[in-house]
Design a protein around this motif. Sequence first.
Motif, PDB file in Angstrom:
ATOM      1  N   ASN A 210       0.703  -1.314  -0.090  1.00  0.00           N
ATOM      2  CA  ASN A 210      -0.144   0.021   0.013  1.00  0.00           C
ATOM      3  C   ASN A 210       0.905   1.369  -0.217  1.00  0.00           C
ATOM      4  N   ALA A 211       1.873   1.333   0.881  1.00  0.00           N
ATOM      5  CA  ALA A 211       2.957   2.196   0.829  1.00  0.00           C
ATOM      6  C   ALA A 211       3.544   2.473  -0.431  1.00  0.00           C
ATOM      7  N   MET A 212       4.373   1.416  -0.981  1.00  0.00           N
ATOM      8  CA  MET A 212       4.941   1.315  -2.084  1.00  0.00           C
ATOM      9  C   MET A 212       4.542   2.165  -3.510  1.00  0.00           C
ATOM     10  N   GLY A 213       2.866   1.855  -3.251  1.00  0.00           N
ATOM     11  CA  GLY A 213       2.147   2.450  -4.519  1.00  0.00           C
ATOM     12  C   GLY A 213       1.405   3.646  -4.369  1.00  0.00           C
ATOM     13  N   ALA A 214       1.625   4.348  -3.129  1.00  0.00           N
ATOM     14  CA  ALA A 214       1.039   5.680  -2.790  1.00  0.00           C
ATOM     15  C   ALA A 214       1.609   6.576  -3.611  1.00  0.00           C
ATOM     16  N   TYR A 215       0.897   7.498  -4.301  1.00  0.00           N
ATOM     17  CA  TYR A 215       1.298   8.623  -5.043  1.00  0.00           C
ATOM     18  C   TYR A 215       0.654   9.955  -4.600  1.00  0.00           C
ATOM     19  N   ALA A 216      -0.271  10.175  -4.752  1.00  0.00           N
ATOM     20  CA  ALA A 216      -1.097  11.590  -4.548  1.00  0.00           C
ATOM     21  C   ALA A 216      -0.568  12.258  -3.400  1.00  0.00           C
ATOM     22  N   SER A 217      -0.638  11.558  -2.241  1.00  0.00           N
ATOM     23  CA  SER A 217      -0.423  12.512  -0.967  1.00  0.00           C
ATOM     24  C   SER A 217       1.046  12.834  -1.134  1.00  0.00           C
ATOM     25  N   ALA A 218       2.035  11.956  -1.304  1.00  0.00           N
ATOM     26  CA  ALA A 218       3.545  12.340  -1.430  1.00  0.00           C
ATOM     27  C   ALA A 218       3.730  13.666  -2.525  1.00  0.00           C
ATOM     28  N   TYR A 219       3.056  13.375  -3.683  1.00  0.00           N
ATOM     29  CA  TYR A 219       3.177  14.395  -4.941  1.00  0.00           C
ATOM     30  C   TYR A 219       2.709  15.654  -4.214  1.00  0.00           C
ATOM     31  N   ALA A 220       1.468  15.565  -3.518  1.00  0.00           N
ATOM     32  CA  ALA A 220       0.855  16.924  -3.221  1.00  0.00           C
ATOM     33  C   ALA A 220       1.683  17.376  -2.245  1.00  0.00           C
ATOM     34  N   LEU A 221       2.380  16.772  -1.342  1.00  0.00           N
ATOM     35  CA  LEU A 221       3.204  17.532  -0.230  1.00  0.00           C
ATOM     36  C   LEU A 221       4.491  17.793  -0.616  1.00  0.00           C
ATOM     37  N   THR A 222       5.212  17.063  -1.523  1.00  0.00           N
ATOM     38  CA  THR A 222       6.575  17.397  -1.739  1.00  0.00           C
ATOM     39  C   THR A 222       6.909  17.762  -3.201  1.00  0.00           C
ATOM     40  N   SER A 223       5.503  17.535  -4.120  1.00  0.00           N
ATOM     41  CA  SER A 223       5.805  17.577  -5.461  1.00  0.00           C
ATOM     42  C   SER A 223       6.980  16.645  -6.126  1.00  0.00           C
ATOM     43  N   SER A 224       8.120  17.296  -6.929  1.00  0.00           N
ATOM     44  CA  SER A 224       9.102  16.387  -7.018  1.00  0.00           C
ATOM     45  C   SER A 224      10.431  16.796  -6.130  1.00  0.00           C
ATOM     46  N   ASN A 225      10.075  17.319  -5.041  1.00  0.00           N
ATOM     47  CA  ASN A 225      11.241  17.487  -4.325  1.00  0.00           C
ATOM     48  C   ASN A 225      11.757  16.365  -3.556  1.00  0.00           C
ATOM     49  N   TYR A 226      10.849  15.272  -3.388  1.00  0.00           N
ATOM     50  CA  TYR A 226      11.481  14.101  -2.771  1.00  0.00           C
ATOM     51  C   TYR A 226      11.541  12.885  -3.725  1.00  0.00           C
ATOM     52  N   ASN A 227      12.613  12.204  -3.662  1.00  0.00           N
ATOM     53  CA  ASN A 227      12.705  11.149  -4.552  1.00  0.00           C
ATOM     54  C   ASN A 227      12.062   9.755  -4.158  1.00  0.00           C
ATOM     55  N   LEU A 228      10.702   9.313  -4.938  1.00  0.00           N
ATOM     56  CA  LEU A 228      10.161   8.393  -4.596  1.00  0.00           C
ATOM     57  C   LEU A 228       9.751   7.641  -5.953  1.00  0.00           C
ATOM     58  N   VAL A 229       9.685   6.408  -5.830  1.00  0.00           N
ATOM     59  CA  VAL A 229       9.404   5.528  -7.253  1.00  0.00           C
ATOM     60  C   VAL A 229       8.382   6.124  -7.911  1.00  0.00           C
ATOM     61  N   ALA A 230       7.160   6.135  -7.179  1.00  0.00           N
ATOM     62  CA  ALA A 230       5.821   6.495  -7.619  1.00  0.00           C
ATOM     63  C   ALA A 230       6.036   7.998  -8.049  1.00  0.00           C
ATOM     64  N   ILE A 231       6.718   8.838  -7.464  1.00  0.00           N
ATOM     65  CA  ILE A 231       6.629  10.232  -8.233  1.00  0.00           C
ATOM     66  C   ILE A 231       7.555  10.233  -9.366  1.00  0.00           C
ATOM     67  N   ARG A 232       8.707   9.438  -9.414  1.00  0.00           N
ATOM     68  CA  ARG A 232       9.614   9.491 -10.537  1.00  0.00           C
ATOM     69  C   ARG A 232       8.587   9.018 -11.835  1.00  0.00           C
ATOM     70  N   ILE A 233       7.989   7.909 -11.602  1.00  0.00           N
ATOM     71  CA  ILE A 233       7.163   7.508 -12.713  1.00  0.00           C
ATOM     72  C   ILE A 233       5.914   8.544 -13.369  1.00  0.00           C
ATOM     73  N   GLY A 234       5.406   9.148 -12.473  1.00  0.00           N
ATOM     74  CA  GLY A 234       4.623  10.178 -12.620  1.00  0.00           C
ATOM     75  C   GLY A 234       5.327  11.106 -13.698  1.00  0.00           C
ATOM     76  N   SER A 235       6.572  11.642 -12.903  1.00  0.00           N
ATOM     77  CA  SER A 235       7.324  12.620 -13.559  1.00  0.00           C
ATOM     78  C   SER A 235       7.680  12.212 -15.239  1.00  0.00           C
ATOM     79  N   LEU A 236       8.016  10.989 -15.224  1.00  0.00           N
ATOM     80  CA  LEU A 236       8.465  10.606 -16.636  1.00  0.00           C
ATOM     81  C   LEU A 236       7.285  10.351 -17.513  1.00  0.00           C
ATOM     82  N   ILE A 237       6.157  10.211 -17.222  1.00  0.00           N
ATOM     83  CA  ILE A 237       4.946   9.994 -17.887  1.00  0.00           C
ATOM     84  C   ILE A 237       4.452  11.504 -18.445  1.00  0.00           C
ATOM     85  N   LYS A 238       4.328  12.317 -17.367  1.00  0.00           N
ATOM     86  CA  LYS A 238       3.910  13.492 -17.707  1.00  0.00           C
ATOM     87  C   LYS A 238       4.768  14.334 -18.391  1.00  0.00           C
TER      88      LYS A 238
END
Length: 277
Positions: A210-238
């Motif tokens: 559940n934590a590994m797949g979390a994206y929205a909360s982490a992105y809304a809080l830190t945007s791309s300032n903290y390096n997480l796998v889910a955020i990295r995937i989102g950044s590469l797609i958009k």
Amino acid sequence: MISKRQSFVWLTPFLVLILLFFLVPLLYMFITSFQNSGDFTVQHYQTIVTNSYILQGFKNSITLSIVSAVIALIITLFGVYAMMNFSEPLREKILLLTNLTSNFSGIPLAFAFIVLLGNSGVFTLLFDKWNIGTLSSFSLYSWGGLLLIYIYFQLPLALMLLYPIYDGIQHQWKEAAALLGASTWQFWTKIGIPVMLPGIVGTFSVLFANAMGAYASAYALTSSNYNLVAIRIGSLIKGDIFAQPELASAIAVLLAVTMVTAMLLSEWSIAKTRRKL
């Protein structure tokens, strides 16, 4: 009585739904992870294992997931133990509230924490006013802030998974152990915890995934300032700089492999524990 043919007809819409919204995207993701301008390649996987920034994202995500799952599990174990002393109607109300709380996640959860603990949050201003040094220096936009949010949305899920496990500990076992002279500590260490251990391990694996797949909360809080796998995937797609959907697919495949591996290790641990009982 419904025949097998009729049962299959009724199941067809469900099977089509699984095919269209689960298997097809999964297959597409796997295929595109080996493509580059239409040609077959393993370059994306080579990029992942040689790129320190992507590897750091996996390390951060795995660490955050393990720590949040362990803390949520420990808190919930004591919380559910306390719940078992309540009356049945009160326990049902707590479970209802927990079920509602489990749906409070993603961007609304991050916004709520920003209002409370952000740079100008309610509690942050109160901590400054009361000169509480340690709390006033806390940053919601750091690893500690992410951990706090992850623990928050892990707790309801952990409680709903652990409650049936505690409920399976029959009261007659406690009475029999007490009649034989066992203390409460001895009952839980020799009987209660070993019986619950497979369920606890299974709950941990679910919390980790559940934590590994979390994206929205982490992105809304830190945007791309903290390096997480889910955020990295989102950044590469958009495409924050330029889109790389094939590399994002390769990272997503490895993320899925990591989660499946954790689930398989959990199943192995559960089977091994049950053999010992």
